[in-house]
Design a protein around this motif. Structure first.
Motif, PDB file in Angstrom:
ATOM      1  N   GLY A  35      22.571 -24.415  22.352  1.00  0.00           N
ATOM      2  CA  GLY A  35      21.881 -25.520  22.720  1.00  0.00           C
ATOM      3  C   GLY A  35      20.961 -25.698  23.641  1.00  0.00           C
ATOM      4  O   GLY A  35      20.298 -26.571  23.949  1.00  0.00           O
ATOM      5  N   SER A  36      20.683 -24.475  24.234  1.00  0.00           N
ATOM      6  CA  SER A  36      19.795 -24.154  25.107  1.00  0.00           C
ATOM      7  C   SER A  36      18.554 -23.129  24.634  1.00  0.00           C
ATOM      8  O   SER A  36      17.425 -23.376  24.498  1.00  0.00           O
ATOM      9  N   TRP A  37      18.936 -22.143  23.792  1.00  0.00           N
ATOM     10  CA  TRP A  37      18.005 -21.152  23.391  1.00  0.00           C
ATOM     11  C   TRP A  37      18.091 -20.991  21.967  1.00  0.00           C
ATOM     12  O   TRP A  37      17.058 -20.226  21.457  1.00  0.00           O
ATOM     13  N   GLY A  38      18.664 -21.834  21.209  1.00  0.00           N
ATOM     14  CA  GLY A  38      18.436 -21.842  19.568  1.00  0.00           C
ATOM     15  C   GLY A  38      19.421 -20.832  18.949  1.00  0.00           C
ATOM     16  O   GLY A  38      19.851 -19.915  19.465  1.00  0.00           O
ATOM     17  N   LYS A  39      19.621 -21.157  17.806  1.00  0.00           N
ATOM     18  CA  LYS A  39      20.260 -20.251  16.881  1.00  0.00           C
ATOM     19  C   LYS A  39      19.566 -19.186  16.678  1.00  0.00           C
ATOM     20  O   LYS A  39      20.211 -17.910  16.602  1.00  0.00           O
ATOM     21  N   ASP A  40      18.287 -19.088  16.639  1.00  0.00           N
ATOM     22  CA  ASP A  40      17.413 -17.968  16.729  1.00  0.00           C
ATOM     23  C   ASP A  40      16.881 -17.725  18.310  1.00  0.00           C
ATOM     24  O   ASP A  40      15.998 -18.588  18.538  1.00  0.00           O
ATOM     25  N   ARG A  41      17.466 -16.684  18.656  1.00  0.00           N
ATOM     26  CA  ARG A  41      17.022 -16.481  20.126  1.00  0.00           C
ATOM     27  C   ARG A  41      15.786 -15.957  20.606  1.00  0.00           C
ATOM     28  O   ARG A  41      15.749 -15.314  21.648  1.00  0.00           O
ATOM     29  N   SER A  42      15.236 -15.314  19.618  1.00  0.00           N
ATOM     30  CA  SER A  42      14.332 -14.306  19.807  1.00  0.00           C
ATOM     31  C   SER A  42      13.196 -14.655  20.761  1.00  0.00           C
ATOM     32  O   SER A  42      12.621 -13.916  21.480  1.00  0.00           O
ATOM     33  N   ALA A  43      12.582 -15.952  20.764  1.00  0.00           N
ATOM     34  CA  ALA A  43      11.700 -16.405  21.534  1.00  0.00           C
ATOM     35  C   ALA A  43      12.013 -16.368  23.128  1.00  0.00           C
ATOM     36  O   ALA A  43      11.484 -15.981  23.998  1.00  0.00           O
ATOM     37  N   ALA A  44      13.287 -16.931  23.102  1.00  0.00           N
ATOM     38  CA  ALA A  44      14.150 -16.729  24.711  1.00  0.00           C
ATOM     39  C   ALA A  44      14.179 -15.410  25.388  1.00  0.00           C
ATOM     40  O   ALA A  44      14.201 -15.070  26.127  1.00  0.00           O
ATOM     41  N   LEU A  45      14.690 -14.461  24.228  1.00  0.00           N
ATOM     42  CA  LEU A  45      14.955 -13.084  24.808  1.00  0.00           C
ATOM     43  C   LEU A  45      13.526 -12.276  24.889  1.00  0.00           C
ATOM     44  O   LEU A  45      13.399 -11.464  25.811  1.00  0.00           O
ATOM     45  N   LYS A  46      12.454 -12.642  24.175  1.00  0.00           N
ATOM     46  CA  LYS A  46      10.868 -11.988  24.669  1.00  0.00           C
ATOM     47  C   LYS A  46      10.910 -12.641  26.079  1.00  0.00           C
ATOM     48  O   LYS A  46      10.356 -11.891  26.978  1.00  0.00           O
ATOM     49  N   ALA A  47      11.026 -13.792  26.364  1.00  0.00           N
ATOM     50  CA  ALA A  47      10.504 -14.335  27.739  1.00  0.00           C
ATOM     51  C   ALA A  47      11.301 -13.613  28.682  1.00  0.00           C
ATOM     52  O   ALA A  47      10.842 -13.125  29.817  1.00  0.00           O
ATOM     53  N   PHE A  48      12.785 -13.726  28.439  1.00  0.00           N
ATOM     54  CA  PHE A  48      13.782 -13.293  29.406  1.00  0.00           C
ATOM     55  C   PHE A  48      13.363 -11.873  29.530  1.00  0.00           C
ATOM     56  O   PHE A  48      13.453 -11.065  30.694  1.00  0.00           O
ATOM     57  N   GLY A  49      12.875 -10.997  28.558  1.00  0.00           N
ATOM     58  CA  GLY A  49      12.725  -9.423  28.591  1.00  0.00           C
ATOM     59  C   GLY A  49      11.560  -9.149  29.560  1.00  0.00           C
ATOM     60  O   GLY A  49      11.531  -8.291  30.281  1.00  0.00           O
ATOM     61  N   GLU A  50      10.537 -10.020  29.444  1.00  0.00           N
ATOM     62  CA  GLU A  50       9.237  -9.854  30.213  1.00  0.00           C
ATOM     63  C   GLU A  50       9.627  -9.868  31.774  1.00  0.00           C
ATOM     64  O   GLU A  50       9.300  -9.006  32.628  1.00  0.00           O
ATOM     65  N   ILE A  51      10.843 -10.942  32.047  1.00  0.00           N
ATOM     66  CA  ILE A  51      10.921 -10.858  33.635  1.00  0.00           C
ATOM     67  C   ILE A  51      12.175  -9.987  33.852  1.00  0.00           C
ATOM     68  O   ILE A  51      11.832  -9.282  35.087  1.00  0.00           O
ATOM     69  N   GLU A 320      26.605 -28.575  21.250  1.00  0.00           N
ATOM     70  CA  GLU A 320      28.142 -28.624  21.171  1.00  0.00           C
ATOM     71  C   GLU A 320      28.292 -30.095  21.440  1.00  0.00           C
ATOM     72  O   GLU A 320      27.572 -30.825  22.025  1.00  0.00           O
ATOM     73  N   GLU A 321      29.572 -30.553  21.190  1.00  0.00           N
ATOM     74  CA  GLU A 321      29.993 -31.856  21.487  1.00  0.00           C
ATOM     75  C   GLU A 321      30.058 -32.155  23.063  1.00  0.00           C
ATOM     76  O   GLU A 321      30.541 -31.160  23.710  1.00  0.00           O
ATOM     77  N   GLY A 322      29.544 -33.261  23.466  1.00  0.00           N
ATOM     78  CA  GLY A 322      29.304 -33.568  24.646  1.00  0.00           C
ATOM     79  C   GLY A 322      28.168 -32.827  25.382  1.00  0.00           C
ATOM     80  O   GLY A 322      27.961 -33.198  26.724  1.00  0.00           O
ATOM     81  N   GLU A 323      27.266 -32.102  24.691  1.00  0.00           N
ATOM     82  CA  GLU A 323      26.279 -31.413  25.289  1.00  0.00           C
ATOM     83  C   GLU A 323      25.029 -32.355  25.212  1.00  0.00           C
ATOM     84  O   GLU A 323      24.839 -33.083  24.208  1.00  0.00           O
ATOM     85  N   ASP A 324      24.145 -32.247  26.239  1.00  0.00           N
ATOM     86  CA  ASP A 324      23.212 -33.200  26.295  1.00  0.00           C
ATOM     87  C   ASP A 324      22.076 -32.831  25.123  1.00  0.00           C
ATOM     88  O   ASP A 324      21.648 -31.600  24.892  1.00  0.00           O
ATOM     89  N   THR A 325      21.593 -33.592  24.062  1.00  0.00           N
ATOM     90  CA  THR A 325      20.609 -33.412  23.047  1.00  0.00           C
ATOM     91  C   THR A 325      19.369 -33.564  23.551  1.00  0.00           C
ATOM     92  O   THR A 325      19.010 -34.203  24.430  1.00  0.00           O
ATOM     93  N   ARG A 326      18.471 -33.344  22.397  1.00  0.00           N
ATOM     94  CA  ARG A 326      16.881 -33.678  22.826  1.00  0.00           C
ATOM     95  C   ARG A 326      16.540 -34.239  21.425  1.00  0.00           C
ATOM     96  O   ARG A 326      17.231 -34.305  20.559  1.00  0.00           O
ATOM     97  N   GLU A 327      15.112 -34.546  21.489  1.00  0.00           N
ATOM     98  CA  GLU A 327      14.582 -35.215  20.453  1.00  0.00           C
ATOM     99  C   GLU A 327      13.003 -34.938  20.287  1.00  0.00           C
ATOM    100  O   GLU A 327      12.396 -34.429  21.431  1.00  0.00           O
ATOM    101  N   ALA A 328      12.416 -34.861  19.145  1.00  0.00           N
ATOM    102  CA  ALA A 328      10.984 -34.261  19.146  1.00  0.00           C
ATOM    103  C   ALA A 328      10.059 -35.384  19.658  1.00  0.00           C
ATOM    104  O   ALA A 328      10.304 -36.507  19.766  1.00  0.00           O
ATOM    105  N   GLY A 329       9.192 -34.712  20.461  1.00  0.00           N
ATOM    106  CA  GLY A 329       8.117 -35.474  20.998  1.00  0.00           C
ATOM    107  C   GLY A 329       8.560 -35.562  22.456  1.00  0.00           C
ATOM    108  O   GLY A 329       7.576 -36.150  23.379  1.00  0.00           O
ATOM    109  N   GLU A 330       9.931 -35.247  22.919  1.00  0.00           N
ATOM    110  CA  GLU A 330      10.395 -35.569  24.451  1.00  0.00           C
ATOM    111  C   GLU A 330       9.367 -34.513  25.367  1.00  0.00           C
ATOM    112  O   GLU A 330       9.202 -33.314  24.968  1.00  0.00           O
ATOM    113  N   ARG A 331       8.952 -35.305  26.327  1.00  0.00           N
ATOM    114  CA  ARG A 331       8.319 -34.662  27.330  1.00  0.00           C
ATOM    115  C   ARG A 331       9.201 -33.693  28.363  1.00  0.00           C
ATOM    116  O   ARG A 331      10.241 -34.081  28.469  1.00  0.00           O
TER     117      ARG A 331
END
Length: 400
Positions: A35-51, A320-331
């Protein structure tokens, strides 16, 4: 280790050092929550990896992960380090990467500690311990209560028990005593300290109804002074527009040295951030720090173009149930103030695309303000999609 209940840090001579002071290391958490990093976490892992790499070049990295992802994290870090060392070996003789620490024959793996500590997500700043020091180079920590940024009122997920236990578990493995501040709710991203007795917070966050509703502002301030060893609390009115943490201070204003801050800014009067940052600027101009100094305030402009969630980003989430969701276009709450100091450097978010010029401007400003540090841009859009940024996923452990 021992949970200290009968006294407070300020009574024992402990206080919170500045983030820009020397570190023993940095706490981070391996990202897995879909719910934070996606089903495909590759972009998040790339950013975390640089750090991960930039930290390992300069200080210890304490990487927390649950047992279910322990071997994945181990393999990811091993591959990351091997790739980096292979590139260095292939470089021309005598030529080194400009951002690399100057230590000769540095073995990055010697600075890596992968610790089997479970969590609900990867926000190490907010769930990890806050460290304190005292003269004589002694160290202790504070364990705050954590309730997912608002508990049943406006928390961002329904269950946070694992996150709430992270600080205690880390202190046990790091072998340091800690003060147990629970049930007082606080996140590391909601405080910023100059190391000389001044702590900044935002009213919008610390006075939010989901944290400590039974305490007055004066009582909250007393808690902060006692547990952080602070002499003065600065109450900035607001944070960054649409920041789902109720506007953490670490996204809007940060100390770069005692008496000197960077403040997120925009000159666009039509942007909702304008009035929020203006209120903070006017407040800071009226105030002094714990030592009586007037503040030197540097404006650090936010991206010229809002960073938003796109449909393909949304399609990758699995909430997950009870998790804050998002929507397209959200700033999203994009800010360059959410950078992180490490030994000899600062890691600064980059958002890319139409904000490439904004990225360069922010990095140039910080280069001028911090000439003794390497200013390193990190492609951090994937971290922002998770709900925070570089400062939010890191927590410093001071040098002892």
């Amino acid at each position: 280790m021992t949970a200290i209940k009968d006294t407070t840090p300020i009574a024992d001579g402990y206080s919170m050092p500045a983030e820009f002071s020397p570190h023993d290391g940095t706490i981070m958490i391996y990202p897995t929550r879909p719910g934070s990093w996606g089903k495909d976490r590759s972009a998040a892992l790339k950013a975390f990896g640089e750090i991960y790499l930039e930290i390992l070049k300069r200080e210890n990295l304490f990487l927390l992960t649950d047992w279910g992802h322990y071997h994945e994290a181990e393999e990811f870090l091993t591959s990351l380090i091997d790739d980096y060392e292979s590139r260095n070996e292939a470089a021309e003789p005598g030529k080194s990467e400009p951002e690399t620490a100057s230590t000769d024959d540095l073995i990055l793996s010697d600075r890596l500690y992968i610790l089997p500590i479970d969590s609900d997500d990867a926000w190490a700043r907010d769930v990890g311990p806050t460290f304190l020091t005292k003269p004589g180079r002694d160290i202790r920590a504070v364990n705050w209560a954590f309730n997912a940024w608002g508990g049943k009122v406006d928390g961002l997920y329904a269950s946070w028990d694992k996150d709430d236990a992270v600080a205690e578990e880390f202190c046990e493995l790091y072998e340091t005593d800690y003060y147990d501040a629970a049930p007082f709710v606080l996140e590391g991203g909601s405080i910023h300290c100059d190391g000389e007795g001044t702590v900044m917070v935002t009213e919008s966050c610390l006075l939010s109804p989901g944290r400590n509703p039974d305490l007055t502002k004066a009582q909250i301030e007393e808690k902060l002074k006692n547990y952080l060893g602070a002499e003065k609390i600065l109450w900035l009115p607001r944070g960054i527009y649409n920041d789902e943490t109720n506007e953490h201070v670490d996204n809007v204003c940060a100390f770069i040295k005692p008496g000197e801050v960077v403040l997120a800014w925009t000159d666009n009067t039509d942007d909702p951030q304008y009035e929020m940052s203006k209120a903070d600027l006017e407040y800071l101009k009226r105030e002094t720090d714990a030592k009586g100094r007037k503040f030197k305030i540097h404006k650090l402009p936010i991206p010229d173009h809002p960073v938003t969630i796109e449909q393909n980003d949304l399609d990758n989430y699995e909430f997950e149930e009870g998790e804050d969701t998002r929507e397209a276009g959200e700033r999203l709450a994009a800010s360059y103030v959410n950078f992180y100091f490490i030994n000899g450097a600062a890691l600064v978010p980059r958002f890319g695309g139409i904000n490439a010029d904004s990225d360069r401007r922010a990095i140039d400003i910080l280069k001028d303000l911090c000439p003794d540090r390497q200013i390193i841009g990190i492609d951090a859009r994937a971290i922002l999609l998770g709900g925070g940024n570089i400062h939010c996923i890191t927590q410093q452990v001071p040098e002892i």
